[in-house]
Design an enzyme around this catalytic site. Sequence first.
Site, PDB file in Angstrom:
ATOM      1  N   VAL A  12      -6.892-102.158 -25.412  1.00 19.02           N
ATOM      2  CA  VAL A  12      -5.974-103.184 -24.910  1.00 19.02           C
ATOM      3  C   VAL A  12      -5.946-103.181 -23.376  1.00 19.02           C
ATOM      4  CG1 VAL A  12      -3.625-104.098 -25.009  1.00 19.02           C
ATOM      5  CG2 VAL A  12      -4.592-102.978 -27.017  1.00 19.02           C
ATOM      6  N   VAL A 127       3.931-106.700 -31.996  1.00 19.67           N
ATOM      7  CA  VAL A 127       3.873-107.214 -33.372  1.00 19.67           C
ATOM      8  C   VAL A 127       2.958-108.438 -33.398  1.00 19.67           C
ATOM      9  CG1 VAL A 127       5.183-108.136 -35.316  1.00 19.67           C
ATOM     10  CG2 VAL A 127       6.258-106.480 -33.771  1.00 19.67           C
ATOM     11  N   GLY A 129      -0.177-108.786 -32.626  1.00 26.07           N
ATOM     12  CA  GLY A 129      -1.222-108.889 -31.591  1.00 26.07           C
ATOM     13  C   GLY A 129      -1.023-110.112 -30.714  1.00 26.07           C
ATOM     14  N   ILE A 131      -0.331-113.164 -31.566  1.00 23.63           N
ATOM     15  CA  ILE A 131       0.562-114.219 -32.092  1.00 23.63           C
ATOM     16  C   ILE A 131       1.893-114.175 -31.344  1.00 23.63           C
ATOM     17  CG2 ILE A 131       1.804-115.045 -34.126  1.00 23.63           C
ATOM     18  CD1 ILE A 131      -0.213-113.541 -35.872  1.00 23.63           C
ATOM     19  N   LYS A 200       6.375-102.577 -37.397  1.00 18.22           N
ATOM     20  CA  LYS A 200       6.396-103.977 -36.961  1.00 18.22           C
ATOM     21  C   LYS A 200       7.523-104.760 -37.643  1.00 18.22           C
ATOM     22  CE  LYS A 200       1.448-103.949 -35.887  1.00 18.22           C
ATOM     23  NZ  LYS A 200       0.107-104.146 -36.456  1.00 18.22           N
TER      24      LYS A 200
HETATM   25  N1  HSE Z   1      -4.199-101.078 -36.650  1.00 13.24           N
HETATM   26  C1  HSE Z   1      -3.516-102.297 -36.376  1.00 13.24           C
HETATM   27  C2  HSE Z   1      -3.971-103.364 -37.381  1.00 13.24           C
HETATM   28  C3  HSE Z   1      -3.768-102.730 -34.962  1.00 13.24           C
HETATM   29  O1  HSE Z   1      -4.951-103.123 -38.109  1.00 13.24           O
HETATM   30  O2  HSE Z   1      -3.362-104.419 -37.469  1.00 13.24           O
HETATM   31  C4  HSE Z   1      -2.795-103.725 -34.418  1.00 13.24           C
HETATM   32  O3  HSE Z   1      -1.489-103.241 -34.347  1.00 13.24           O
END
Ligand code: HSE
Length: 400
Positions: A12, A127, A129, A131, A200
């Site tokens: 990231v 939460v 990514g 979105i 999340k």
């Molecule tokens: N390991 C997480 C997933 C990464 O697969 O969604 C993103 O939080």
Amino acid sequence: MIKVAILGYGTVGSGVFKILKENSNIITAKAGQEVDVKYVLDLRDFPGDPCEPVLVHDYDIILNDPEVEVIIEVMGGLKPAYDFVRAALEAGKSVCTSNKELVAKYGAQLIRIAQEKNRNFLFEAAVGGGIPIIRPLNMHITADKIQEITGILNGTTNYILTKMDREGADFDSTLKQAQDLGYAERNPEADIEGFDAVRKIAILASLANGKTVDFEEIYTEGISKITAQDFKYAKKMNKSIKLLGKCKNEENAIVASVSPRLLSPEHPLYNVNDVINGILVRGNMVGDLVFIGSGAGSLPTASAVVSDVVDCVRHLNVSTTVMWSEEKLELENFAKSKKKFFVRTGADTEKIETAFGSVEFVDAGISGEIGFITDKMSEEEFAKKAEMLGDVISRIRIES
Ligand code: HSE
């Protein structure tokens, strides 16, 4: 010009660095001034990488530099992220983070410290990514009582379930393929056992209700017990199997869970496949809102982080209002929550009907067992009846 520092140059962090460089004109226009990366903090060296001129290994250099106004924490984990973030906020710097573990555990406290300092603690990327879901909950869906949030919140498990569904493959070989392709971690427990998704949904539930939902109190079941046979039955029922994080207001009590569910084609998340995430928010006035997009990955996640940086720059000395207090939200006992169940058993029809009464049978052509759908009942009622039946091979909850 605003100076920022990036803590962590992993997947990231390097994405954030790239976006701030490549989209600098757009970001300057949207933020109202230029955003300059003064430091990147990492334990490692990156010879020849564009971050090299600003790379440091000592956090105190960043913390003690009054020019740095915004800290971008993308290290993940609680240690040392929590100490670093707290110190930054106490020093009067704003913080943007993608760290769901940090936000799920200390979100309310860090928001309070930021507010006391007239600064911001933002976590859009924690939460879903890329979105946008945190900002909509905080800023946009503010006229509604949120009745339900249901999300496919983990890309790795959605990828595995989609592949099992399409190819009829079993769990272990699909997980291995996902690991070989770099989708799943070598240690995939946090994803496949639901520990990532539960953090999340706890964050979303806390924002929706304004109080702290303790993720450790949320019923959590992963996908490691889902089999190719379960998908045969799912196909027969014209349903898909998805790992859902849920928080729902049921008879004025909040019920939260993470568990695999059978979804019918009418459900808004039925077609959310592969590594994509999807989140359904149901408000009592607005109705259903559905957010779908890349829930993981370097640039989608970094895009959400940078949107927080832009927000921080626009509101340098104004604390944006995030309604999430440290007061704990008491969750309803999951055992009381009601739904239909799909069951596979080695018992005969007579025993099934003695335990469950009249049921709907599902024949997927698998010998030596019977599949059936129960009436709607509470988790505790189901557990009693399943015990009476004995010989339960598996059960999956049916999403209504
Ligand atoms: N390991 C997480 C997933 C990464 O697969 O969604 C993103 O939080």
